[in-house]
Design an enzyme around this catalytic site. Sequence first.
Site, PDB file in Angstrom:
ATOM      1  N   LYS A 148     -20.135 -20.235 -10.957  1.00 10.86           N
ATOM      2  CA  LYS A 148     -19.265 -20.180 -12.129  1.00 10.86           C
ATOM      3  C   LYS A 148     -17.870 -19.698 -11.746  1.00 10.86           C
ATOM      4  O   LYS A 148     -16.856 -20.204 -12.246  1.00 10.86           O
ATOM      5  CB  LYS A 148     -19.883 -19.252 -13.173  1.00 10.86           C
ATOM      6  N   TYR A 182       0.863  -1.180   0.000  1.00  9.70           N
ATOM      7  CA  TYR A 182       0.000   0.000   0.000  1.00  9.70           C
ATOM      8  C   TYR A 182       0.901   1.232   0.000  1.00  9.70           C
ATOM      9  O   TYR A 182       1.915   1.260  -0.692  1.00  9.70           O
ATOM     10  CB  TYR A 182      -0.955  -0.065   1.205  1.00  9.70           C
TER      11      TYR A 182
END
Length: 474
Positions: free
Chosen positions: A157, A102
């Site tokens: 999926k 970060y």
Amino acid sequence: MLRIELDQKVTTFGEVANAVSRAGGDIVAIDVIRSDKQSTTRDITVNLGEQAEKLIADKIRMLPGVILHHISDPTFLVHLGGKIEIQPKIPVKNRDDLSKVYTPGVAKVCMAIHENPEKAFTLTIKRNTVAVISDGTAVLGLGDIGPEAAMPVMEGKAMLFKQLAGVDAVPICLNTKDTEDIIRTIKNMAPAFGGINLEDISSPRCFEIETRLKEELDIPVFHDDQHGTAVVVLAGLINSLRLTKKKIEDIRIVVVGIGAAGVSIVKMLLGAGAKTILAVDRQGILTRDHTYENPLWDWVARNTNQENTKGSLSDAMNGADVFIGVSGPNVLKLEEVHRMSSDPVIFAMANPTPEIDPEAAAPFVRVIATGRSDFPNQINNVLCFPGIFRGALDCRASQINEEMKLAASKAIAYTVTDDELNEQYIIPSIFNEKVVQEIRDQVVQAAIQTGVARRIPPEFRGSKFAERKLTPIS
């Protein structure tokens, strides 16, 4: 699963088991949760039909000394809290780790991508991430059930993408049915993804949405209901013809149900060399001398039915070698099967009820396939999309073109060896570990040969590429 508390001084577990049996249930597992001299608490796993659950509950509640705490469906338990989660690839244990993933370290990575957007493929999740997108208007056999209700399918999926091909997939369900809204939304989110898998969007809007996105994005866009089904159908047909010793250019094919999947199936059959196709929908056989409201029907009519045969499905079946159904239940009659040519092939893929009862048709055909898992030869697009996206991502293809789809069909077909091939096994299992790798390799090769690959995987470079032993795609 039923959790019951049983007062052992009042009744016995045998009486509970009898009540379950009388209501049509079959006890398959018993787990003791707690037990003492007075009572016992047990979880009972029961196989039962949809109508039997309430009957079992009522009968158990009628037994003296028995408390039914709750009934839970194992399928619902699997879905509690959703079926997928996001996990970091590296741990953040200290300030140094934090500064790398970060601020402030991430700034230099951001600027590198700003200066060269192509680096997003190497420095972000884009290289291995697909968006699975639906508007919930054509979900399985359920129809327009809305975006929230479509989420379990999209999550499932995403699970299959990861488990079968190592592809990270994000399920996204859009709260709009407006074609322009959907196109605009997907275009705006596309920078985060390496591919777009459209799913369960109703016809005919699905055609325009996919066509526009393919034109306006530089990453693969693939409507699985159309192309995934077509790829697997062609794979099954290739293997059926291996059995019957017929050539695709010589056979007569009837395709019933000219919706999203039907149109794509026709296109793939033509691309594979089929010459004689009759397309049939509610209006009967599509003919060249008729103009249809649906422009895709016009395209199909102009490119099929060379003899301009007119009539119904019954007329189309005369002398047919292959029937491919993506329509509705029981539209094909046994007497029509009897009028097909020798060694007929039937793909009856309507779900949950096929176009013809497979068991009734089986004695009169050489090969029968369905869309169901409880019969041999299931035509399931799960065989296609993990491998085809794995290949497209690995070579950073700008699109998934017809050659790549044809390559995927042949990869699926030839995963079934000559020794394995028989009337009950023309399609490999979705759990066959070779399938994804074979599709991936063939798709990468086709992408390179057709000029849509922007990265050449190491094993395809130079002399290594020339030495690869792949099933020919031509």
